[in-house]
Write a protein that holds these residues in place. Structure first.
Motif, PDB file in Angstrom:
ATOM      1  N   ALA A   1       4.719  -2.008 -11.524  1.00  0.00           N
ATOM      2  CA  ALA A   1       3.727  -3.075 -11.665  1.00  0.00           C
ATOM      3  C   ALA A   1       4.332  -4.300 -12.330  1.00  0.00           C
ATOM      4  O   ALA A   1       4.023  -5.438 -11.988  1.00  0.00           O
ATOM      5  CB  ALA A   1       2.538  -2.566 -12.466  1.00  0.00           C
TER       6      ALA A   1
ATOM      7  N   PRO B   1       5.304   3.926 -12.676  1.00  0.00           N
ATOM      8  CA  PRO B   1       4.350   2.968 -12.103  1.00  0.00           C
ATOM      9  C   PRO B   1       4.218   1.697 -12.926  1.00  0.00           C
ATOM     10  O   PRO B   1       4.034   0.610 -12.375  1.00  0.00           O
ATOM     11  CB  PRO B   1       3.028   3.749 -12.076  1.00  0.00           C
ATOM     12  CG  PRO B   1       3.432   5.171 -12.094  1.00  0.00           C
ATOM     13  CD  PRO B   1       4.681   5.225 -12.911  1.00  0.00           C
TER      14      PRO B   1
ATOM     15  N   ASN C   1       0.992   5.540  -7.725  1.00  0.00           N
ATOM     16  CA  ASN C   1      -0.174   6.287  -8.190  1.00  0.00           C
ATOM     17  C   ASN C   1       0.126   7.766  -8.309  1.00  0.00           C
ATOM     18  O   ASN C   1      -0.388   8.457  -9.206  1.00  0.00           O
ATOM     19  CB  ASN C   1      -1.357   6.072  -7.249  1.00  0.00           C
ATOM     20  CG  ASN C   1      -2.038   4.728  -7.430  1.00  0.00           C
ATOM     21  OD1 ASN C   1      -3.136   4.506  -6.928  1.00  0.00           O
ATOM     22  ND2 ASN C   1      -1.406   3.800  -8.139  1.00  0.00           N
TER      23      ASN C   1
ATOM     24  N   ARG D   1       2.253   1.631  -3.402  1.00  0.00           N
ATOM     25  CA  ARG D   1       1.170   2.011  -4.316  1.00  0.00           C
ATOM     26  C   ARG D   1       0.944   3.517  -4.313  1.00  0.00           C
ATOM     27  O   ARG D   1       0.695   4.116  -5.364  1.00  0.00           O
ATOM     28  CB  ARG D   1      -0.110   1.279  -3.933  1.00  0.00           C
ATOM     29  CG  ARG D   1      -1.347   1.727  -4.710  1.00  0.00           C
ATOM     30  CD  ARG D   1      -2.580   0.954  -4.269  1.00  0.00           C
ATOM     31  NE  ARG D   1      -3.754   1.420  -4.983  1.00  0.00           N
ATOM     32  CZ  ARG D   1      -4.622   2.311  -4.505  1.00  0.00           C
ATOM     33  NH1 ARG D   1      -4.443   2.819  -3.283  1.00  0.00           N
ATOM     34  NH2 ARG D   1      -5.665   2.693  -5.211  1.00  0.00           N
TER      35      ARG D   1
ATOM     36  N   GLY E   1       6.004  -5.055  -8.412  1.00  0.00           N
ATOM     37  CA  GLY E   1       4.651  -5.430  -8.026  1.00  0.00           C
ATOM     38  C   GLY E   1       4.400  -6.916  -8.026  1.00  0.00           C
ATOM     39  O   GLY E   1       3.556  -7.415  -7.266  1.00  0.00           O
TER      40      GLY E   1
ATOM     41  N   TYR F   1       0.828  -1.203   0.000  1.00  0.00           N
ATOM     42  CA  TYR F   1       0.000   0.000   0.000  1.00  0.00           C
ATOM     43  C   TYR F   1       0.867   1.260   0.000  1.00  0.00           C
ATOM     44  O   TYR F   1       0.546   2.249  -0.657  1.00  0.00           O
ATOM     45  CB  TYR F   1      -0.932  -0.001   1.214  1.00  0.00           C
ATOM     46  CG  TYR F   1      -2.033  -1.025   1.122  1.00  0.00           C
ATOM     47  CD1 TYR F   1      -3.218  -0.733   0.458  1.00  0.00           C
ATOM     48  CD2 TYR F   1      -1.897  -2.287   1.684  1.00  0.00           C
ATOM     49  CE1 TYR F   1      -4.237  -1.666   0.359  1.00  0.00           C
ATOM     50  CE2 TYR F   1      -2.898  -3.229   1.594  1.00  0.00           C
ATOM     51  CZ  TYR F   1      -4.070  -2.918   0.933  1.00  0.00           C
ATOM     52  OH  TYR F   1      -5.078  -3.848   0.839  1.00  0.00           O
TER      53      TYR F   1
ATOM     54  N   ARG G   1      -3.975  -6.346 -10.781  1.00  0.00           N
ATOM     55  CA  ARG G   1      -2.710  -5.823 -10.273  1.00  0.00           C
ATOM     56  C   ARG G   1      -2.422  -4.450 -10.861  1.00  0.00           C
ATOM     57  O   ARG G   1      -1.946  -3.543 -10.168  1.00  0.00           O
ATOM     58  CB  ARG G   1      -1.567  -6.783 -10.590  1.00  0.00           C
ATOM     59  CG  ARG G   1      -0.237  -6.332  -9.969  1.00  0.00           C
ATOM     60  CD  ARG G   1       0.888  -7.317 -10.141  1.00  0.00           C
ATOM     61  NE  ARG G   1       1.289  -7.409 -11.531  1.00  0.00           N
ATOM     62  CZ  ARG G   1       1.110  -8.484 -12.274  1.00  0.00           C
ATOM     63  NH1 ARG G   1       0.511  -9.543 -11.779  1.00  0.00           N
ATOM     64  NH2 ARG G   1       1.514  -8.503 -13.529  1.00  0.00           N
TER      65      ARG G   1
ATOM     66  N   PHE H   1      -4.368  -1.753  -9.199  1.00  0.00           N
ATOM     67  CA  PHE H   1      -3.770  -1.419  -7.902  1.00  0.00           C
ATOM     68  C   PHE H   1      -2.556  -0.506  -8.067  1.00  0.00           C
ATOM     69  O   PHE H   1      -2.463   0.537  -7.417  1.00  0.00           O
ATOM     70  CB  PHE H   1      -3.370  -2.715  -7.195  1.00  0.00           C
ATOM     71  CG  PHE H   1      -2.794  -2.510  -5.818  1.00  0.00           C
ATOM     72  CD1 PHE H   1      -3.632  -2.342  -4.725  1.00  0.00           C
ATOM     73  CD2 PHE H   1      -1.418  -2.506  -5.608  1.00  0.00           C
ATOM     74  CE1 PHE H   1      -3.106  -2.159  -3.451  1.00  0.00           C
ATOM     75  CE2 PHE H   1      -0.885  -2.325  -4.340  1.00  0.00           C
ATOM     76  CZ  PHE H   1      -1.741  -2.145  -3.258  1.00  0.00           C
ATOM     77  N   TRP H   2      -1.644  -0.873  -8.972  1.00  0.00           N
ATOM     78  CA  TRP H   2      -0.380  -0.150  -9.084  1.00  0.00           C
ATOM     79  C   TRP H   2      -0.458   1.080  -9.976  1.00  0.00           C
ATOM     80  O   TRP H   2       0.234   2.080  -9.722  1.00  0.00           O
ATOM     81  CB  TRP H   2       0.725  -1.075  -9.595  1.00  0.00           C
ATOM     82  CG  TRP H   2       1.101  -2.154  -8.641  1.00  0.00           C
ATOM     83  CD1 TRP H   2       0.847  -3.493  -8.751  1.00  0.00           C
ATOM     84  CD2 TRP H   2       1.792  -1.995  -7.399  1.00  0.00           C
ATOM     85  NE1 TRP H   2       1.329  -4.175  -7.669  1.00  0.00           N
ATOM     86  CE2 TRP H   2       1.916  -3.281  -6.818  1.00  0.00           C
ATOM     87  CE3 TRP H   2       2.318  -0.892  -6.726  1.00  0.00           C
ATOM     88  CZ2 TRP H   2       2.557  -3.479  -5.605  1.00  0.00           C
ATOM     89  CZ3 TRP H   2       2.960  -1.097  -5.512  1.00  0.00           C
ATOM     90  CH2 TRP H   2       3.070  -2.383  -4.960  1.00  0.00           C
TER      91      TRP H   2
END
Length: 299
Positions: A40, A36, A25, A21, A44, A18, A72, A75-76
């Motif tokens: 990922a 990012p 983000n 992340r 990730g 988190y 995934r 999320f990433w």
């Protein structure tokens, strides 16, 4: 925060995921937008388990499997279909009707739900049973009362048909739950039998009054869908988002040019959706490998 009555299973993703992340983000736009994606792709993959987020595109809650390709990346990267999300942000307005054919876990449907508001409607079609269950759970978690999940496939016929997964050689090493298809390509694995309907028959059955934006991404089944949806498209004249994937279309015996020509024959102008969600000039069909297209009525 998620309401207690709609709370999903507890997260099993580590706290470090988190924290990382948030950084990824935060870099998802601007000069460092590629960072990012690299996170990922490489870092990730070290994180597995279930991740719960409640800030997707603002305040949307999702339960994500970090071992799965699309989830995934949500999320990433902050989204999987970021180009389409950005286009929908401009095109959807309160009171509109959005139809999501190939809705997966609800990335686009839930965002559309927010944009069209209580006076609008979202119809999310997802035939793969386990994914449809996750989609329903996400709708419930977000109390998206304007979203109706239809766990059926859409094609050029009605009845029941086998649902397949692509051969492992096409899927590769990465788990990807979004590759279910009605196309029986060589080596495809049958995973279930699903109900199939024609979109024209479905719109008549629910007495759909209007349709503003239609999105279609069904792994090579796009031309069959259009055959079963042509009357509705001519009647409602929606904006159409459609995926053009050379491997998926070739597995069904078609080319990207066939898809483009079929949509044009319905009286549409087609453009490419760029990463910013803007519509740009369409490249030559034989140069398209994977692309999201935006089609609008010519007149």
């Amino acid at each position: 925060m998620l309401p207690e009555s709609d709370a999903p299973m507890p997260s099993s993703a580590p706290h470090a995921a988190y924290a990382l992340r948030k950084i990824a983000n935060g870099l998802s736009s601007g000069a460092l937008a590629g960072v990012p994606r690299r996170i990922a792709r490489h870092i990730g993959r070290a994180f597995v388990g279930t991740a719960l987020i409640d800030d997707f595109m603002g305040d949307i809650a999702l339960e994500l499997d970090l071992s799965e390709h699309m989830q995934r990346r949500i999320f990433w990267l902050g989204g999987y279909n970021l180009d389409i999300l950005r286009l929908l942000d401009r095109r959807l307005a309160p009171g509109m009707v959005f139809v999501d054919v190939g809705a997966n876990i609800g990335e686009l449907s839930l965002f559309a739900s927010r944009r069209v508001g209580p006076s609008g409607r979202v119809y999310a079609f997802e035939p793969e049973p386990s994914i449809a269950a996750t989609l329903r759970r996400h709708v419930e978690m977000n109390r998206a009362a304007n979203v109706e999940v239809e766990a059926i496939a859409l094609s050029d016929r009605s009845g029941e048909l086998p649902l397949y997964l692509r051969p492992p050689t096409e899927v590769g090493r990465e788990k990807n739950d979004g590759l279910a298809t009605l196309i029986a390509a060589p080596g495809a694995i049958k995973v279930s039998t699903v109900r199939v309907d024609r979109f024209d028959d479905w719109t008549e059955g629910v007495q759909l009054a209007h349709l503003d934006v239609l999105k279609v991404d069904i792994e090579g089944g796009e031309l069959a869908f259009l055959e079963g949806a042509s009357e509705s498209i001519r009647r409602f004249r929606p904006g159409i988002v459609v995926e053009a994937s050379r491997p998926s279309l070739e597995a069904a015996g078609f080319r990207c040019a066939d898809l483009i020509e079929r949509i044009q024959a319905l009286g549409y102008r087609i453009q490419l959706i760029d990463p910013a969600g803007s519509a740009r000039a369409l490249p030559a069909a034989d140069r398209i490998e994977h692309a999201n297209l935006w089609a609008t009525p010519s007149q």
